[in-house]
Design an enzyme around this catalytic site. Structure first.
Site, mmCIF file in Angstrom:
data_model
loop_
_atom_site.group_PDB
_atom_site.id
_atom_site.type_symbol
_atom_site.label_atom_id
_atom_site.label_comp_id
_atom_site.label_asym_id
_atom_site.label_seq_id
_atom_site.Cartn_x
_atom_site.Cartn_y
_atom_site.Cartn_z
ATOM 1 N N ASN A 62 0.874 -1.247 -0.042
ATOM 2 C CA ASN A 62 -0.136 0.204 -0.015
ATOM 3 C C ASN A 62 0.791 1.136 0.006
ATOM 4 O OD1 ASN A 62 -1.517 2.540 0.939
ATOM 5 N ND2 ASN A 62 -3.174 1.088 1.651
ATOM 6 N N GLU A 115 -4.130 1.851 -2.874
ATOM 7 C CA GLU A 115 -4.164 3.407 -2.554
ATOM 8 C C GLU A 115 -3.405 4.298 -3.506
ATOM 9 O OE1 GLU A 115 -5.568 5.426 1.084
ATOM 10 O OE2 GLU A 115 -4.272 3.785 2.123
ATOM 11 N N ASP A 157 -3.991 -4.987 1.008
ATOM 12 C CA ASP A 157 -3.865 -4.305 2.274
ATOM 13 C C ASP A 157 -5.427 -4.763 2.986
ATOM 14 O OD1 ASP A 157 -4.557 -2.795 4.285
ATOM 15 O OD2 ASP A 157 -4.352 -0.865 3.586
ATOM 16 N N ASN A 159 -6.559 -4.666 5.924
ATOM 17 C CA ASN A 159 -6.993 -3.703 7.228
ATOM 18 C C ASN A 159 -7.751 -4.588 8.316
ATOM 19 O OD1 ASN A 159 -6.367 -1.039 6.638
ATOM 20 N ND2 ASN A 159 -7.636 -0.835 4.954
ATOM 21 N N ASP A 164 -1.252 -6.448 5.940
ATOM 22 C CA ASP A 164 -0.879 -6.856 4.634
ATOM 23 C C ASP A 164 -0.486 -8.054 4.411
ATOM 24 O OD1 ASP A 164 -0.853 -3.645 3.380
ATOM 25 O OD2 ASP A 164 0.104 -3.421 5.213
ATOM 26 N N ASP A 212 2.755 4.814 5.025
ATOM 27 C CA ASP A 212 2.700 4.202 6.268
ATOM 28 C C ASP A 212 2.738 2.723 6.196
ATOM 29 O OD1 ASP A 212 0.362 4.412 4.854
ATOM 30 O OD2 ASP A 212 -0.924 5.066 6.457
ATOM 31 N N HIS A 213 2.673 1.912 4.986
ATOM 32 C CA HIS A 213 2.868 0.579 4.862
ATOM 33 C C HIS A 213 4.365 0.366 4.253
ATOM 34 C CE1 HIS A 213 -1.672 -0.273 5.138
ATOM 35 N NE2 HIS A 213 -1.920 0.818 4.928
#
Length: 262
Positions: free
Chosen positions: A7, A34, A154, A156, A225, A254-255
């Site tokens: 991501n 994303e 991802d 989540n 992930d 951030d990933h």
DNA sequence: ATGGCGAATGCAATTCGA
């Protein structure tokens, strides 16, 4: 063959990071989430110049998924509707979260699972309903085809407490609630296995850290992930690692990427 | 507990992410 999921939180902002990473890591198939850009404005050329075929499914500002592949993929599918029909897909394709293609008799399904906001919110309900559509999508594909599956992206969701830096009190937290875990287990029960857990059983391995409050520096991470494989692929898998190097860089996503070698 | 940070949009401040 190496398949990676990442991501990137904006393909345009992260373009130099991704180029740099691909130059240092020989990846056959890269699944991105994303991307946050409409298809017309997606920077295809820099990645095509590295030798990748690019398959993209984006929208303005939010969501968006893409697959880069060194070899051409076949049977590309974007969204749910063409597989499950309009009645089941409803409006779930308004958010661009699913792209899939076939390479070497493997169907790679790249997912950006909804975040869910907070327990009990409308977005939480959306996340749970989205999983029902996904389940249908996978069931239909399995009826129509006989490819092995690599379902990645991802999610989540942290499936186990050990996938969270501190699981205390997280049973009512987004990404670790019972209903979310149940929704993901319902997908996996067709015979999908977590490639990462073939090699690593202990906790403390994460793929996402909050930008806020120095999440990465304090290692307050989550493993959300994932790469899930059908049994034949799982048996052939020789490694699965999380590469935290990209998360250490300036202006990171951030990933960080997760890579499986089959 | 709350808010923190970062990206997009679009040009200031809001929405969204997880």
């Amino acid at each position: 063959m190496k398949i990676a999921t990442w991501n990137v939180n904006s393909i345009r902002t992260r373009q130099p990071h991704i180029i740099n990473w691909l130059n240092n890591n020989f990846i056959d198939v890269l699944c991105l989430q994303e991307t946050k850009v409409i298809d017309k404005d997606f920077p295809r050329e820099p990645f095509e110049n590295l030798g990748y075929h690019t398959y993209i499914y984006g929208q303005k500002a939010y969501n968006g998924v893409a697959i880069f592949s060194r070899k051409p993929m076949t049977n590309i599918i974007t969204g749910f509707t063409s597989v499950v029909g309009e009645e089941i897909a409803e409006n779930f394709d308004e958010q661009k979260r699913v792209i899939s293609g076939v390479i070497d008799d493997i169907r790679v399904i790249n997912l950006y699972v909804p975040n869910g906001a907070s327990i009990g919110s409308d977005k939480y309900e959306y996340k749970l309903q989205w999983f029902k559509v996904l389940k249908n999508y996978i069931d239909v594909l399995r009826q129509q085809e006989s490819y092995e599956l690599c379902i990645c992206g991802d999610f989540n969701i942290a499936l186990e407490d050990k996938d969270i830096y501190n699981s205390k009190g997280k049973e009512n937290h987004i990404m670790s609630s019972a209903l979310e875990r149940e929704a993901l287990h319902n997908i996996l029960e067709i015979g999908l296995k977590d490639a990462f857990r073939k090699f690593t059983t202990e906790g403390g391995h994460f793929s996402w850290w909050d930008y806020r409050s120095g999440g990465f520096q304090r290692n307050r991470g989550w493993r959300i992930d994932h790469l899930y494989l059908t049994n034949k692929l799982y048996e052939k898998t020789v490694s699965c690692i999380i590469d935290i190097e990209p998360r250490k860089q300036e202006r990171p996503s951030d990933h960080t990427p997760v890579i499986v070698e089959i």
